[in-house]
Design a protein around this motif. Structure first.
Motif, PDB file in Angstrom:
ATOM      1  N   LYS A   1     -12.151   2.360  -6.946  1.00 26.14           N
ATOM      2  CA  LYS A   1     -10.913   2.144  -7.691  1.00 26.14           C
ATOM      3  C   LYS A   1     -10.596   0.652  -7.778  1.00 26.14           C
ATOM      4  O   LYS A   1      -9.479   0.270  -8.116  1.00 26.14           O
ATOM      5  CB  LYS A   1      -9.744   2.879  -7.030  1.00 26.14           C
ATOM      6  CG  LYS A   1      -9.799   4.395  -7.140  1.00 26.14           C
ATOM      7  CD  LYS A   1      -8.514   5.010  -6.585  1.00 26.14           C
ATOM      8  CE  LYS A   1      -8.483   6.519  -6.780  1.00 26.14           C
ATOM      9  NZ  LYS A   1      -7.195   7.108  -6.304  1.00 26.14           N
ATOM     10  N   GLU A   2     -11.577  -0.180  -7.516  1.00 26.63           N
ATOM     11  CA  GLU A   2     -11.366  -1.624  -7.467  1.00 26.63           C
ATOM     12  C   GLU A   2     -10.981  -2.166  -8.851  1.00 26.63           C
ATOM     13  O   GLU A   2     -11.675  -1.911  -9.845  1.00 26.63           O
ATOM     14  CB  GLU A   2     -12.645  -2.318  -6.999  1.00 26.63           C
ATOM     15  CG  GLU A   2     -12.545  -3.818  -6.903  1.00 26.63           C
ATOM     16  CD  GLU A   2     -11.481  -4.261  -5.907  1.00 26.63           C
ATOM     17  OE1 GLU A   2     -10.438  -4.784  -6.370  1.00 26.63           O
ATOM     18  OE2 GLU A   2     -11.692  -4.083  -4.684  1.00 26.63           O
ATOM     19  N   THR A   3      -9.873  -2.896  -8.914  1.00 21.52           N
ATOM     20  CA  THR A   3      -9.444  -3.524 -10.163  1.00 21.52           C
ATOM     21  C   THR A   3      -9.161  -5.015  -9.976  1.00 21.52           C
ATOM     22  O   THR A   3      -8.550  -5.644 -10.844  1.00 21.52           O
ATOM     23  CB  THR A   3      -8.201  -2.818 -10.747  1.00 21.52           C
ATOM     24  OG1 THR A   3      -7.191  -2.714  -9.741  1.00 21.52           O
ATOM     25  CG2 THR A   3      -8.538  -1.435 -11.246  1.00 21.52           C
ATOM     26  N   TYR A   4      -9.563  -5.563  -8.832  1.00 19.96           N
ATOM     27  CA  TYR A   4      -9.536  -7.001  -8.586  1.00 19.96           C
ATOM     28  C   TYR A   4      -8.152  -7.605  -8.823  1.00 19.96           C
ATOM     29  O   TYR A   4      -7.229  -7.261  -8.108  1.00 19.96           O
ATOM     30  CB  TYR A   4     -10.639  -7.691  -9.400  1.00 19.96           C
ATOM     31  CG  TYR A   4     -12.003  -7.120  -9.068  1.00 19.96           C
ATOM     32  CD1 TYR A   4     -12.704  -7.573  -7.949  1.00 19.96           C
ATOM     33  CD2 TYR A   4     -12.558  -6.084  -9.823  1.00 19.96           C
ATOM     34  CE1 TYR A   4     -13.939  -7.028  -7.609  1.00 19.96           C
ATOM     35  CE2 TYR A   4     -13.788  -5.530  -9.489  1.00 19.96           C
ATOM     36  CZ  TYR A   4     -14.466  -6.002  -8.374  1.00 19.96           C
ATOM     37  OH  TYR A   4     -15.665  -5.434  -8.028  1.00 19.96           O
ATOM     38  N   ASP A   5      -7.989  -8.463  -9.822  1.00 17.41           N
ATOM     39  CA  ASP A   5      -6.724  -9.183 -10.005  1.00 17.41           C
ATOM     40  C   ASP A   5      -5.636  -8.341 -10.659  1.00 17.41           C
ATOM     41  O   ASP A   5      -4.528  -8.846 -10.882  1.00 17.41           O
ATOM     42  CB  ASP A   5      -6.955 -10.422 -10.872  1.00 17.41           C
ATOM     43  CG  ASP A   5      -7.922 -11.400 -10.246  1.00 17.41           C
ATOM     44  OD1 ASP A   5      -8.045 -11.389  -9.011  1.00 17.41           O
ATOM     45  OD2 ASP A   5      -8.549 -12.170 -10.992  1.00 17.41           O
ATOM     46  N   PHE A   6      -5.910  -7.092 -10.973  1.00 19.95           N
ATOM     47  CA  PHE A   6      -4.965  -6.257 -11.718  1.00 19.95           C
ATOM     48  C   PHE A   6      -4.525  -5.067 -10.875  1.00 19.95           C
ATOM     49  O   PHE A   6      -5.310  -4.511 -10.107  1.00 19.95           O
ATOM     50  CB  PHE A   6      -5.605  -5.765 -13.020  1.00 19.95           C
ATOM     51  CG  PHE A   6      -5.900  -6.864 -13.997  1.00 19.95           C
ATOM     52  CD1 PHE A   6      -5.007  -7.167 -15.014  1.00 19.95           C
ATOM     53  CD2 PHE A   6      -7.061  -7.615 -13.891  1.00 19.95           C
ATOM     54  CE1 PHE A   6      -5.268  -8.196 -15.908  1.00 19.95           C
ATOM     55  CE2 PHE A   6      -7.335  -8.650 -14.776  1.00 19.95           C
ATOM     56  CZ  PHE A   6      -6.424  -8.942 -15.793  1.00 19.95           C
ATOM     57  N   ASP A   7      -3.263  -4.667 -11.031  1.00 22.04           N
ATOM     58  CA  ASP A   7      -2.753  -3.483 -10.345  1.00 22.04           C
ATOM     59  C   ASP A   7      -3.323  -2.221 -10.993  1.00 22.04           C
ATOM     60  O   ASP A   7      -3.423  -2.128 -12.221  1.00 22.04           O
ATOM     61  CB  ASP A   7      -1.228  -3.438 -10.424  1.00 22.04           C
ATOM     62  CG  ASP A   7      -0.568  -4.564  -9.643  1.00 22.04           C
ATOM     63  OD1 ASP A   7      -1.183  -5.057  -8.674  1.00 22.04           O
ATOM     64  OD2 ASP A   7       0.555  -4.961 -10.023  1.00 22.04           O
ATOM     65  N   LEU A   8      -3.665  -1.256 -10.162  1.00 23.10           N
ATOM     66  CA  LEU A   8      -4.149   0.025 -10.661  1.00 23.10           C
ATOM     67  C   LEU A   8      -2.950   0.914 -10.958  1.00 23.10           C
ATOM     68  O   LEU A   8      -2.154   1.229 -10.066  1.00 23.10           O
ATOM     69  CB  LEU A   8      -5.060   0.693  -9.626  1.00 23.10           C
ATOM     70  CG  LEU A   8      -5.654   2.053 -10.023  1.00 23.10           C
ATOM     71  CD1 LEU A   8      -6.612   1.903 -11.192  1.00 23.10           C
ATOM     72  CD2 LEU A   8      -6.357   2.703  -8.831  1.00 23.10           C
ATOM     73  N   HIS A   9      -2.821   1.329 -12.204  1.00 22.65           N
ATOM     74  CA  HIS A   9      -1.699   2.180 -12.615  1.00 22.65           C
ATOM     75  C   HIS A   9      -1.837   3.555 -11.974  1.00 22.65           C
ATOM     76  O   HIS A   9      -2.952   4.095 -11.866  1.00 22.65           O
ATOM     77  CB  HIS A   9      -1.692   2.301 -14.143  1.00 22.65           C
ATOM     78  CG  HIS A   9      -0.449   2.892 -14.706  1.00 22.65           C
ATOM     79  ND1 HIS A   9      -0.208   4.251 -14.696  1.00 22.65           N
ATOM     80  CD2 HIS A   9       0.629   2.321 -15.310  1.00 22.65           C
ATOM     81  CE1 HIS A   9       0.955   4.490 -15.272  1.00 22.65           C
ATOM     82  NE2 HIS A   9       1.492   3.339 -15.653  1.00 22.65           N
ATOM     83  N   PRO A  10      -0.735   4.165 -11.539  1.00 18.77           N
ATOM     84  CA  PRO A  10      -0.815   5.488 -10.903  1.00 18.77           C
ATOM     85  C   PRO A  10      -1.507   6.546 -11.767  1.00 18.77           C
ATOM     86  O   PRO A  10      -2.203   7.417 -11.227  1.00 18.77           O
ATOM     87  CB  PRO A  10       0.651   5.851 -10.649  1.00 18.77           C
ATOM     88  CG  PRO A  10       1.361   4.548 -10.583  1.00 18.77           C
ATOM     89  CD  PRO A  10       0.640   3.634 -11.522  1.00 18.77           C
ATOM     90  N   GLU A  11      -1.323   6.505 -13.078  1.00 15.98           N
ATOM     91  CA  GLU A  11      -1.970   7.502 -13.941  1.00 15.98           C
ATOM     92  C   GLU A  11      -3.485   7.302 -13.978  1.00 15.98           C
ATOM     93  O   GLU A  11      -4.238   8.271 -14.053  1.00 15.98           O
ATOM     94  CB  GLU A  11      -1.392   7.435 -15.356  1.00 15.98           C
ATOM     95  CG  GLU A  11       0.054   7.887 -15.468  1.00 15.98           C
ATOM     96  CD  GLU A  11       0.215   9.406 -15.326  1.00 15.98           C
ATOM     97  OE1 GLU A  11      -0.793  10.119 -15.231  1.00 15.98           O
ATOM     98  OE2 GLU A  11       1.378   9.863 -15.291  1.00 15.98           O
ATOM     99  N   VAL A  12      -3.930   6.054 -13.928  1.00 19.29           N
ATOM    100  CA  VAL A  12      -5.371   5.793 -13.882  1.00 19.29           C
ATOM    101  C   VAL A  12      -5.937   6.236 -12.537  1.00 19.29           C
ATOM    102  O   VAL A  12      -7.018   6.829 -12.458  1.00 19.29           O
ATOM    103  CB  VAL A  12      -5.660   4.311 -14.155  1.00 19.29           C
ATOM    104  CG1 VAL A  12      -7.161   4.024 -14.051  1.00 19.29           C
ATOM    105  CG2 VAL A  12      -5.137   3.899 -15.535  1.00 19.29           C
TER     106      VAL A  12
END
Length: 476
Positions: free
Chosen positions: A269-280
């Motif tokens: 689930k790594e998205t680095y500099d970006f927040d992972l949206h709960p729906e994603v």
């Protein structure tokens, strides 16, 4: 099912019924053309309808079958072709006003391969200028809309393809992908695709006056967007047929050797500099659970060098674009596309000179790391974007707009840079304040094993269902 509803059939269902003689190709094409007339005016997905040509080909296919001629695997399947690929007698405008009269003297390999397999082209679909945005709008044909609503971009650059196939215009939609242009529209519209790997699908435009740059040759691929994952197993074997005009095409069969089970899937689930949206995050959980229930062995991994590969790859591509394409973009492009490229060059500073050559060479370094990883994990389940798909023209909203639309898509263009196959499949229908929206995930496959990615897409689709079904309930 009545003849007027034949547009609802998948490509697999259509081919089975026309080959068996249960329905005529003429009836199938008539239903799809009627669907185009009903929904395309508000979508502007198909910008060059080819109704008369399609009807004539349908009659010819029916007559040939009646005379005992063998049927191809895509007999009577309605398809659309993106306007940046050559089709005999049609303009390869690439969404650019100055190119509106560039008439193709012959068919590109993808077109000829689809026709040889029995498909029927019913129209040509929209793309942004120079096919270089993650959204679809241009001064020649205008904006394409997402069938889910105007709150979502249709994606790009194959936005017309994704919008049309999900709205029920054709069962297969041709597109291409240099940084995400198959997967962006699939994610935006809730469709399914697999970005083929390097040299998997023959590519050439008879209208071209010069060869593409080396990175364009290495990163750009041709493919199909569908609404039922199994349709990729039916159609991609035809698309990957050899063509001598692409001397670097790799003539491997669609299906590779069976792997000893259970197949291991790396999960991140790594998205680095970006927040992972709960729906994603929820979509990824659903996809993981579907694969586990289907017999895959899913394990969390730390993806090697992914973010670096994506950023280096896109900066290298921008270096090639700056050197080879910028004069045409500045001279022939609209203010909007020039603004987009200004922001591209700002956020992805182009490599130039010796540094560009060094970074092009470094492709092998990143690809080797993933090749070693995928000896253990033939598939890797990843986010596609860290957030739900963006609104139309988001990439024109300055620094933050471009960061959301393209800067966060390193999981996309990293795969082009390394030449790896990547499937994109919906795993959730989110009910967001702005309206319902599909959420897609990505499945990266071992090199030359697009078939494994499609198998995994099918397993996820069996859990989640096809996104076209709730969409059609809304559209009518």
């Amino acid at each position: 099912m009545s003849d007027k509803d034949l547009w609802r059939l998948s490509a697999t269902e259509t081919a089975a019924r026309t080959i068996a003689g249960d329905v005529t190709v003429e009836a199938v094409i008539a239903a799809n053309l009627a669907r185009m007339e009903a929904v395309n005016p508000r979508l502007n997905a198909v910008v060059v309808p080819l109704a008369e040509e399609a009807r004539a080909r349908a009659r010819a296919l029916d007559q040939a079958r009646a005379a005992g001629a063998p049927c191809g695997p895509l007999h009577g399947v309605p398809v659309t072709i993106k306007i940046n690929v050559d089709q005999t007698g049609q303009a390869n405008s690439n969404g650019v006003v100055a190119l509106k009269d560039v008439i193709a003297p012959g068919d590109a390999p993808v077109v000829s391969n689809l026709l040889k397999a029995g498909a029927v082209v019913i129209g040509r679909t929209n793309t942004p200028e120079f096919s270089f945005r993650a959204d679809t709008d241009n001064p020649l044909f205008g904006r394409t809309q997402n069938p889910w609503g105007t709150h979502i971009s249709p994606g790009g650059s194959s936005g017309g393809a994704g919008s049309s196939v999900m709205a029920g215009i054709g069962a297969l939609a041709h597109g291409n992908d240099i940084g995400g242009s198959l997967r962006f529209p699939a994610a935006a519209n809730g469709a399914v695709t697999v970005k083929p790997g390097l040299s998997r699908v023959a590519a050439y435009n008879p209208s071209q006056t010069a060869e593409r740059g080396m990175l364009a040759q290495a990163m750009s691929v041709q493919g199909l967007i569908v609404r039922s994952a199994a349709d990729l197993h039916l159609s991609m074997p035809a698309l990957i047929a050899p063509d001598a005009r692409d001397p670097f095409h790799v003539p491997l069969p669609w299906r590779g050797a069976a792997l000893e089970g259970p197949i291991k899937v790396g999960f991140t689930k790594e998205t680095y500099d970006f927040d992972l949206h709960p729906e994603v995050s929820a979509a990824l959980d659903t996809a993981r659970d579907a694969l586990v229930d289907a017999g895959y062995q899913v394990e969390e991994i730390d993806p090697p060098l992914l973010h670096e590969a994506g950023i280096v790859g896109y900066r290298a591509l921008m270096g090639e674009v700056l050197a080879l394409m910028e004069p045409a973009i500045r001279a022939q492009g609209s203010k909007a596309i020039n603004d987009v490229f200004d922001e591209y060059f700002s956020q992805f500073p182009p490599y130039e000179g010796t540094e560009l050559l060094q970074m092009m060479a470094k492709r092998t370094y990143y690809a080797r790391a993933w090749s070693e990883l995928q000896q253990d994990y033939p598939l890797v389940l990843t986010p596609f974007l860290p957030q739900p798909f963006f609104a139309p023209d988001r990439d024109l909203d300055g620094v933050e707009g471009m960061r959301e639309a393209l800067g966060s898509a390193f999981w996309s263009y990293a795969m082009n840079y390394m030449g790896l196959p990547a499937g994109c499949v919906p795993a959730r229908l989110a009910n967001l304040p702005q309206g319902p929206q599909p959420i897609n995930v990505q499945i990266v496959a071992r090199r030359w094993r697009e078939d494994l990615a499609v198998d995994a897409c099918i397993a996820i689709e069996e859990r989640v269902g096809r996104m076209c079904d709730p969409l059609w309930a809304r559209l009518g």
